[in-house]
Design a protein around this motif. Structure first.
Motif, PDB file in Angstrom:
ATOM      1  N   VAL A 119       1.044  11.787  19.741  1.00  0.00           N
ATOM      2  CA  VAL A 119       0.923  12.273  21.390  1.00  0.00           C
ATOM      3  C   VAL A 119       0.060  13.430  21.373  1.00  0.00           C
ATOM      4  N   PRO A 120      -0.551  14.020  22.547  1.00  0.00           N
ATOM      5  CA  PRO A 120      -1.416  14.932  22.843  1.00  0.00           C
ATOM      6  C   PRO A 120      -0.997  16.587  22.451  1.00  0.00           C
ATOM      7  N   ASN A 121      -1.046  17.063  21.100  1.00  0.00           N
ATOM      8  CA  ASN A 121      -0.418  18.976  21.624  1.00  0.00           C
ATOM      9  C   ASN A 121      -0.436  19.567  22.048  1.00  0.00           C
ATOM     10  N   ASP A 122       0.019  19.086  23.018  1.00  0.00           N
ATOM     11  CA  ASP A 122       0.515  20.141  24.241  1.00  0.00           C
ATOM     12  C   ASP A 122       1.838  19.700  24.391  1.00  0.00           C
ATOM     13  N   PRO A 123       2.555  21.574  24.291  1.00  0.00           N
ATOM     14  CA  PRO A 123       3.646  21.233  24.376  1.00  0.00           C
ATOM     15  C   PRO A 123       4.208  20.586  25.756  1.00  0.00           C
ATOM     16  N   LYS A 124       3.763  20.600  27.089  1.00  0.00           N
ATOM     17  CA  LYS A 124       4.544  20.020  28.392  1.00  0.00           C
ATOM     18  C   LYS A 124       4.261  18.567  27.922  1.00  0.00           C
ATOM     19  N   ILE A 125       3.361  17.866  27.556  1.00  0.00           N
ATOM     20  CA  ILE A 125       3.627  16.902  27.162  1.00  0.00           C
ATOM     21  C   ILE A 125       4.408  16.711  26.454  1.00  0.00           C
ATOM     22  N   VAL A 126       4.556  17.111  24.978  1.00  0.00           N
ATOM     23  CA  VAL A 126       5.632  16.379  24.336  1.00  0.00           C
ATOM     24  C   VAL A 126       6.923  16.913  24.663  1.00  0.00           C
ATOM     25  N   ASP A 127       7.474  17.787  25.430  1.00  0.00           N
ATOM     26  CA  ASP A 127       8.489  17.942  26.081  1.00  0.00           C
ATOM     27  C   ASP A 127       8.619  17.543  26.741  1.00  0.00           C
ATOM     28  N   ASP A 128       8.054  16.748  27.919  1.00  0.00           N
ATOM     29  CA  ASP A 128       8.682  15.887  28.594  1.00  0.00           C
ATOM     30  C   ASP A 128       8.327  14.271  28.654  1.00  0.00           C
ATOM     31  N   ALA A 129       7.667  13.732  27.184  1.00  0.00           N
ATOM     32  CA  ALA A 129       7.756  13.092  26.465  1.00  0.00           C
ATOM     33  C   ALA A 129       9.401  12.894  25.638  1.00  0.00           C
ATOM     34  N   VAL A 130       9.783  13.886  25.708  1.00  0.00           N
ATOM     35  CA  VAL A 130      11.111  14.265  24.469  1.00  0.00           C
ATOM     36  C   VAL A 130      11.820  14.215  25.475  1.00  0.00           C
ATOM     37  N   LYS A 131      12.038  14.796  26.447  1.00  0.00           N
ATOM     38  CA  LYS A 131      12.992  14.895  27.758  1.00  0.00           C
ATOM     39  C   LYS A 131      13.043  13.249  27.750  1.00  0.00           C
ATOM     40  N   TYR A 132      12.066  12.532  28.267  1.00  0.00           N
ATOM     41  CA  TYR A 132      12.522  11.687  28.935  1.00  0.00           C
ATOM     42  C   TYR A 132      12.751   9.932  27.972  1.00  0.00           C
ATOM     43  N   LEU A 133      11.779  10.256  26.556  1.00  0.00           N
ATOM     44  CA  LEU A 133      12.870   9.514  25.228  1.00  0.00           C
ATOM     45  C   LEU A 133      14.462   9.268  25.092  1.00  0.00           C
ATOM     46  N   SER A 134      14.789  10.799  25.457  1.00  0.00           N
ATOM     47  CA  SER A 134      15.849  10.624  25.034  1.00  0.00           C
ATOM     48  C   SER A 134      17.166  10.244  25.988  1.00  0.00           C
ATOM     49  N   ALA A 135      16.554  10.396  27.290  1.00  0.00           N
ATOM     50  CA  ALA A 135      17.268   9.919  28.740  1.00  0.00           C
ATOM     51  C   ALA A 135      17.869   8.692  28.218  1.00  0.00           C
ATOM     52  N   ALA A 136      16.520   7.904  27.522  1.00  0.00           N
ATOM     53  CA  ALA A 136      16.836   5.871  26.936  1.00  0.00           C
ATOM     54  C   ALA A 136      18.501   5.997  26.775  1.00  0.00           C
ATOM     55  N   HIS A 137      18.994   4.654  25.933  1.00  0.00           N
ATOM     56  CA  HIS A 137      20.372   4.366  26.152  1.00  0.00           C
ATOM     57  C   HIS A 137      19.923   4.195  24.192  1.00  0.00           C
ATOM     58  N   GLY A 138      20.944   3.997  23.035  1.00  0.00           N
ATOM     59  CA  GLY A 138      21.263   4.742  22.235  1.00  0.00           C
ATOM     60  C   GLY A 138      19.693   4.712  21.435  1.00  0.00           C
ATOM     61  N   VAL A 139      18.860   5.745  21.738  1.00  0.00           N
ATOM     62  CA  VAL A 139      17.441   6.434  21.229  1.00  0.00           C
ATOM     63  C   VAL A 139      18.237   7.799  20.302  1.00  0.00           C
ATOM     64  N   THR A 140      17.687   7.941  19.286  1.00  0.00           N
ATOM     65  CA  THR A 140      17.425   9.717  18.511  1.00  0.00           C
ATOM     66  C   THR A 140      16.106  10.373  18.604  1.00  0.00           C
ATOM     67  N   VAL A 141      15.431  11.224  19.336  1.00  0.00           N
ATOM     68  CA  VAL A 141      13.997  11.360  19.167  1.00  0.00           C
ATOM     69  C   VAL A 141      14.528  12.645  18.554  1.00  0.00           C
ATOM     70  N   THR A 142      13.087  12.861  17.686  1.00  0.00           N
ATOM     71  CA  THR A 142      12.525  14.466  17.104  1.00  0.00           C
ATOM     72  C   THR A 142      11.015  14.435  16.923  1.00  0.00           C
ATOM     73  N   VAL A 143      11.384  15.619  17.176  1.00  0.00           N
ATOM     74  CA  VAL A 143       9.081  16.155  16.828  1.00  0.00           C
ATOM     75  C   VAL A 143       9.109  16.350  15.761  1.00  0.00           C
ATOM     76  N   GLY A 144       7.608  15.945  15.815  1.00  0.00           N
ATOM     77  CA  GLY A 144       7.093  16.436  14.017  1.00  0.00           C
ATOM     78  C   GLY A 144       7.863  16.373  12.338  1.00  0.00           C
ATOM     79  N   SER A 145       8.805  15.591  12.724  1.00  0.00           N
ATOM     80  CA  SER A 145       9.813  15.743  11.594  1.00  0.00           C
ATOM     81  C   SER A 145       8.549  14.854  10.339  1.00  0.00           C
ATOM     82  N   SER A 146       8.100  13.448  11.401  1.00  0.00           N
ATOM     83  CA  SER A 146       7.590  12.372  10.536  1.00  0.00           C
ATOM     84  C   SER A 146       5.999  13.449  10.113  1.00  0.00           C
TER      85      SER A 146
END
Ligand SMILES: Nc1ncnc2c1ncn2[C@@H]1O[C@H](COP(=O)(O)OP(=O)(O)OP(=O)(O)O)[C@@H](O)[C@H]1O
Ligand SMILES: [Mg+2]
Length: 353
Positions: A306-333
């Motif tokens: 995703v674009p390296n914009d803190p708001k976009i990253v934050d929004d995406a992480v919040k959205y994805l984390s809310a899904a069932h059975g999903v673990t989200v990590t930023v940047g580690s890869s």
């Protein structure tokens, strides 16, 4: 039960000391098949050799059924090695002795009389499927058959624990499958606890109940195989579960990566990424995706760019984390400690076999 507590092993060599094992702790319950996996040089063989005290630990405890083997005398250890036997990658058979004599050897050492040992050997030959090979010599056998002889020999003294150090590494995938099936059969039929040392994730995946991941002499992660597959936490575990990741992921400087692990079979990644775009207006590119099946459940990992914009990253992480059975990590890869491509024969290289 095998309990390894605060185990350390240091080798002193002419060029300095090697800390082969550092503060190792784990427990293997009776009847379990326990995998220990790690890269070449990680300390696997040293660890398994410490379990039957072929190698004396520098410090720590190796308890089998509450007896600390590090406190025993040599004559007591000789008895222990009848209870804790071992098979190897190279089979270690006596080439000048036939199959029957190879299997009989530990019984001879144990002073078992000829009639009883003959009966035991016959039963073992049947158990490992070599009833017709009793008088063959190792040179006349295939690799898989040789390992069957080694397994029969390891079972001759009716052990409680079978240690396997890369027992299938010299075998082709089909023979590997057959030998693993035999080991699983023995574990079920005879109730023997099995510790399997391997560098192949496919071995752990197909046969082990639990696994410990060893990296540079330390256990970096351990648990049920399905849990480690669902949510590998350490870098070493991620490398093993998703061996392709190191080559696959190249994110640009102006972007951020988000790693999404799917650990529930109902969730699939495609609708989630589509709904991220529809609901949040965030268009993520999939730069890596992999799924695999363990114990009938599907597990998967995708890496999004995703674009390296803190708001976009934050929004995406919040959205994805809310899904069932999903673990989200930023940047580690994005940050890798080892950019070398994985060689065919190296760790996890066959994880999808
Ligand atoms: N007898 C020894 N003397 C000195 N160093 C040793 C000795 N045995 C092992 N080592 C060192 O200890 C470390 C762990 O070795 P070990 O054989 O346990 O690794 P491994 O995980 O089994 O590797 P592989 O997958 O290649 O068999 C290595 O750095 C090795 O060089
Ligand atoms: Mg080894």
């Amino acid at each position: 039960m095998i309990e390894i507590k605060n185990l350390n092993k240091t080798f002193k060599t002419e060029v300095g000391t090697v800390e082969a094992l550092k503060n190792i702790n784990f427990t293997v319950e009776d009847g379990e098949i326990y995998g220990i996996i790690g890269m070449s040089g990680a300390g696997k063989s040293t660890l398994v050799r410490c379990i039957n005290m072929i190698e004396k630990p520098t410090s720590g405890e190796v308890r089998i059924d509450d007896v600390d083997l590090t406190k025993l005398q040599d004559w007591q250890l000789r008895n222990i090695r009848r209870d804790v036997t071992m098979i190897f990658q190279s089979f270690n058979l006596l080439m000048q002795k036939n199959v029957r004599d190879n299997i009989e050897l530990p019984l001879k050492f144990a002073g078992v009389n000829k009639k009883k040992s003959r009966k035991t050997v016959n039963e073992l030959l049947e158990l490992v499927g070599l009833g017709d090979k009793a008088s063959a010599y190792p040179a006349q056998l295939s690799g898989g058959q040789r390992q069957r002889v080694a397994i029969a020999r390891a079972l001759a003294t009716n052990p409680k624990v079978l240690l396997c150090d890369e027992a299938t590494s010299a075998l082709d995938p089909k023979t590997t499958g057959q030998i693993l099936e035999l080991i699983r059969d023995i574990n079920k039929k005879l109730g023997i606890t099995v510790v399997i040392i391997t560098h192949q994730m496919s071995v752990v995946q197909s046969i082990c109940d639990k696994v410990a991941i060893i990296d540079h002499g330390e256990i970096v992660e351990r648990g049920k195989v399905s849990e480690i597959f669902a949510n590998p936490k350490s870098e070493a575990a991620k490398r093993l579960v998703f061996p392709e990741r190191q080559e696959a992921i190249v994110a640009s400087e102006s972007s951020e990566t988000i790693e999404v692990l799917f650990n529930e079979s109902e969730t699939t990644h495609a609708p989630l990424i589509t709904s991220l775009a529809q609901d949040k207006g965030i268009c993520a590119s999939i730069i890596y995706a992999s799924t695999k099946s363990v114990e009938g459940k599907a597990f998967g990992r995708i890496v999004l760019e995703v674009p390296n914009d803190p708001k976009i990253v934050d929004d995406a992480v919040k959205y994805l984390s809310a899904a069932h059975g999903v673990t989200v990590t930023v940047g580690s890869s994005k940050y890798r400690d080892d950019k070398k491509p994985i060689e065919n024969n190296d760790i996890g290289g066959d994880a999808n076999v």
